[in-house]
Design a protein around this motif. Sequence first.
Motif, mmCIF file in Angstrom:
data_model
loop_
_atom_site.group_PDB
_atom_site.id
_atom_site.type_symbol
_atom_site.label_atom_id
_atom_site.label_comp_id
_atom_site.label_asym_id
_atom_site.label_seq_id
_atom_site.Cartn_x
_atom_site.Cartn_y
_atom_site.Cartn_z
ATOM 1 N N GLU A 123 0.838 -1.203 0.000
ATOM 2 C CA GLU A 123 0.000 0.000 0.000
ATOM 3 C C GLU A 123 0.873 1.254 0.000
ATOM 4 O O GLU A 123 0.592 2.225 -0.713
ATOM 5 C CB GLU A 123 -0.928 0.010 1.217
ATOM 6 C CG GLU A 123 -1.798 1.255 1.272
ATOM 7 C CD GLU A 123 -2.636 1.338 2.538
ATOM 8 O OE1 GLU A 123 -3.732 1.923 2.442
ATOM 9 O OE2 GLU A 123 -2.203 0.844 3.592
ATOM 10 N N GLU A 124 1.927 1.244 0.785
ATOM 11 C CA GLU A 124 2.831 2.390 0.834
ATOM 12 C C GLU A 124 3.456 2.640 -0.542
ATOM 13 O O GLU A 124 3.507 3.775 -1.022
ATOM 14 C CB GLU A 124 3.924 2.123 1.877
ATOM 15 C CG GLU A 124 4.834 3.285 2.138
ATOM 16 C CD GLU A 124 5.837 2.964 3.234
ATOM 17 O OE1 GLU A 124 7.033 3.208 2.983
ATOM 18 O OE2 GLU A 124 5.437 2.480 4.307
ATOM 19 N N GLN A 125 3.914 1.563 -1.192
ATOM 20 C CA GLN A 125 4.489 1.691 -2.536
ATOM 21 C C GLN A 125 3.435 2.175 -3.532
ATOM 22 O O GLN A 125 3.712 3.011 -4.390
ATOM 23 C CB GLN A 125 5.058 0.350 -3.006
ATOM 24 C CG GLN A 125 6.289 -0.086 -2.266
ATOM 25 C CD GLN A 125 6.785 -1.434 -2.733
ATOM 26 O OE1 GLN A 125 6.582 -1.830 -3.882
ATOM 27 N NE2 GLN A 125 7.439 -2.173 -1.845
ATOM 28 N N PHE A 126 2.234 1.624 -3.396
ATOM 29 C CA PHE A 126 1.149 2.022 -4.292
ATOM 30 C C PHE A 126 0.850 3.506 -4.148
ATOM 31 O O PHE A 126 0.713 4.226 -5.137
ATOM 32 C CB PHE A 126 -0.115 1.204 -4.015
ATOM 33 C CG PHE A 126 -1.333 1.776 -4.689
ATOM 34 C CD1 PHE A 126 -1.570 1.542 -6.026
ATOM 35 C CD2 PHE A 126 -2.213 2.590 -3.992
ATOM 36 C CE1 PHE A 126 -2.668 2.095 -6.664
ATOM 37 C CE2 PHE A 126 -3.319 3.151 -4.617
ATOM 38 C CZ PHE A 126 -3.545 2.896 -5.959
ATOM 39 N N ASN A 127 0.734 3.970 -2.907
ATOM 40 C CA ASN A 127 0.416 5.385 -2.675
ATOM 41 C C ASN A 127 1.471 6.303 -3.280
ATOM 42 O O ASN A 127 1.143 7.338 -3.856
ATOM 43 C CB ASN A 127 0.232 5.657 -1.185
ATOM 44 C CG ASN A 127 -1.052 5.053 -0.643
ATOM 45 O OD1 ASN A 127 -1.978 4.764 -1.397
ATOM 46 N ND2 ASN A 127 -1.095 4.825 0.651
ATOM 47 N N ALA A 128 2.738 5.919 -3.155
ATOM 48 C CA ALA A 128 3.817 6.725 -3.735
ATOM 49 C C ALA A 128 3.716 6.729 -5.260
ATOM 50 O O ALA A 128 3.835 7.783 -5.899
ATOM 51 C CB ALA A 128 5.176 6.187 -3.295
ATOM 52 N N ALA A 129 3.483 5.558 -5.853
ATOM 53 C CA ALA A 129 3.370 5.479 -7.315
ATOM 54 C C ALA A 129 2.135 6.225 -7.807
ATOM 55 O O ALA A 129 2.180 6.915 -8.827
ATOM 56 C CB ALA A 129 3.316 4.016 -7.757
ATOM 57 N N TYR A 130 1.043 6.102 -7.079
ATOM 58 C CA TYR A 130 -0.190 6.772 -7.494
ATOM 59 C C TYR A 130 -0.041 8.288 -7.424
ATOM 60 O O TYR A 130 -0.556 9.016 -8.267
ATOM 61 C CB TYR A 130 -1.376 6.303 -6.653
ATOM 62 C CG TYR A 130 -2.695 6.749 -7.236
ATOM 63 C CD1 TYR A 130 -3.211 6.130 -8.361
ATOM 64 C CD2 TYR A 130 -3.413 7.797 -6.674
ATOM 65 C CE1 TYR A 130 -4.408 6.546 -8.916
ATOM 66 C CE2 TYR A 130 -4.610 8.228 -7.220
ATOM 67 C CZ TYR A 130 -5.108 7.585 -8.338
ATOM 68 O OH TYR A 130 -6.286 8.008 -8.897
ATOM 69 N N ALA A 131 0.700 8.753 -6.424
ATOM 70 C CA ALA A 131 0.959 10.196 -6.321
ATOM 71 C C ALA A 131 1.751 10.674 -7.535
ATOM 72 O O ALA A 131 1.484 11.760 -8.063
ATOM 73 C CB ALA A 131 1.712 10.511 -5.027
ATOM 74 N N GLN A 132 2.703 9.862 -7.998
ATOM 75 C CA GLN A 132 3.463 10.210 -9.200
ATOM 76 C C GLN A 132 2.545 10.266 -10.421
ATOM 77 O O GLN A 132 2.658 11.163 -11.254
ATOM 78 C CB GLN A 132 4.578 9.198 -9.464
ATOM 79 C CG GLN A 132 5.742 9.305 -8.524
ATOM 80 C CD GLN A 132 6.803 8.259 -8.850
ATOM 81 O OE1 GLN A 132 6.496 7.153 -9.285
ATOM 82 N NE2 GLN A 132 8.050 8.615 -8.639
ATOM 83 N N VAL A 133 1.643 9.299 -10.522
ATOM 84 C CA VAL A 133 0.706 9.260 -11.644
ATOM 85 C C VAL A 133 -0.177 10.507 -11.619
ATOM 86 O O VAL A 133 -0.386 11.159 -12.645
ATOM 87 C CB VAL A 133 -0.163 7.983 -11.615
ATOM 88 C CG1 VAL A 133 -1.321 8.072 -12.587
ATOM 89 C CG2 VAL A 133 0.679 6.760 -11.915
ATOM 90 N N GLN A 134 -0.681 10.840 -10.442
ATOM 91 C CA GLN A 134 -1.543 12.018 -10.315
ATOM 92 C C GLN A 134 -0.786 13.292 -10.690
ATOM 93 O O GLN A 134 -1.316 14.160 -11.370
ATOM 94 C CB GLN A 134 -2.093 12.131 -8.891
ATOM 95 C CG GLN A 134 -3.185 11.140 -8.588
ATOM 96 C CD GLN A 134 -4.361 11.283 -9.536
ATOM 97 O OE1 GLN A 134 -4.590 10.443 -10.384
ATOM 98 N NE2 GLN A 134 -5.101 12.345 -9.410
ATOM 99 N N GLU A 135 0.460 13.378 -10.236
ATOM 100 C CA GLU A 135 1.272 14.560 -10.530
ATOM 101 C C GLU A 135 1.504 14.687 -12.038
ATOM 102 O O GLU A 135 1.340 15.768 -12.609
ATOM 103 C CB GLU A 135 2.608 14.448 -9.798
ATOM 104 C CG GLU A 135 3.486 15.666 -9.922
ATOM 105 C CD GLU A 135 4.774 15.519 -9.119
ATOM 106 O OE1 GLU A 135 5.820 15.890 -9.660
ATOM 107 O OE2 GLU A 135 4.723 15.038 -7.975
ATOM 108 N N ALA A 136 1.861 13.583 -12.690
ATOM 109 C CA ALA A 136 2.085 13.615 -14.140
ATOM 110 C C ALA A 136 0.791 13.922 -14.884
ATOM 111 O O ALA A 136 0.775 14.676 -15.861
ATOM 112 C CB ALA A 136 2.672 12.284 -14.608
#
Length: 180
Positions: free
Chosen positions: A106-119
């Motif tokens: 979940e922690e890894q997912f949240n970090a990756a999802y934040a990157q997706v949202q930012e892009a």
Amino acid sequence: GLGELGSGLGGFGEQVREVLPSAEAAKALTRRFDVDVDGLIAPINQKLEQLKKPPVRPEQIKEASAELTHRAMRDGKLDVEMLTKVIGEKTSLRKEDAQKVAAGIEEQFNAAYAQVQEASDKAREQLAAAKKQSAAKLTEMAQASAVAMSKAFFSIFSALLMGLFAAAAGSVVGVSRDEL
């Protein structure tokens, strides 16, 4: 004139091409989210080794989490309870260990999802700016075309009006009263 309008539309295409890398980055991050499980399962595998039990393989965790993480990337929320359950079913882990692994994912997912949202946000902002800039340029070019067209039509009107006067003058000058 119309050529300027066409070049204005081409300019919008150029601006959209500039936005595409940001949009593609967001799309690529969504597609390639890959859980780094080695660090998550290392302490658990040490414990299993001490208990003389077979270790959990990274492939087991990746297989268990793949569908849920891809769905979560699309939906924006990872179902940690379901992930814990699936990890427990696909491996020999106890519930507490499965919860630890799920929390790490979940922690890894949240970090990756934040990157997706930012892009994705960056792509949206760039596209909105490109639309605004292109709309202003197209409006300006349309106004310039309208002015050029009105001048052209006024010139045609003036030529026709002069032709009318010339024909009227010619009819008055060229015909005598006796010929009427």
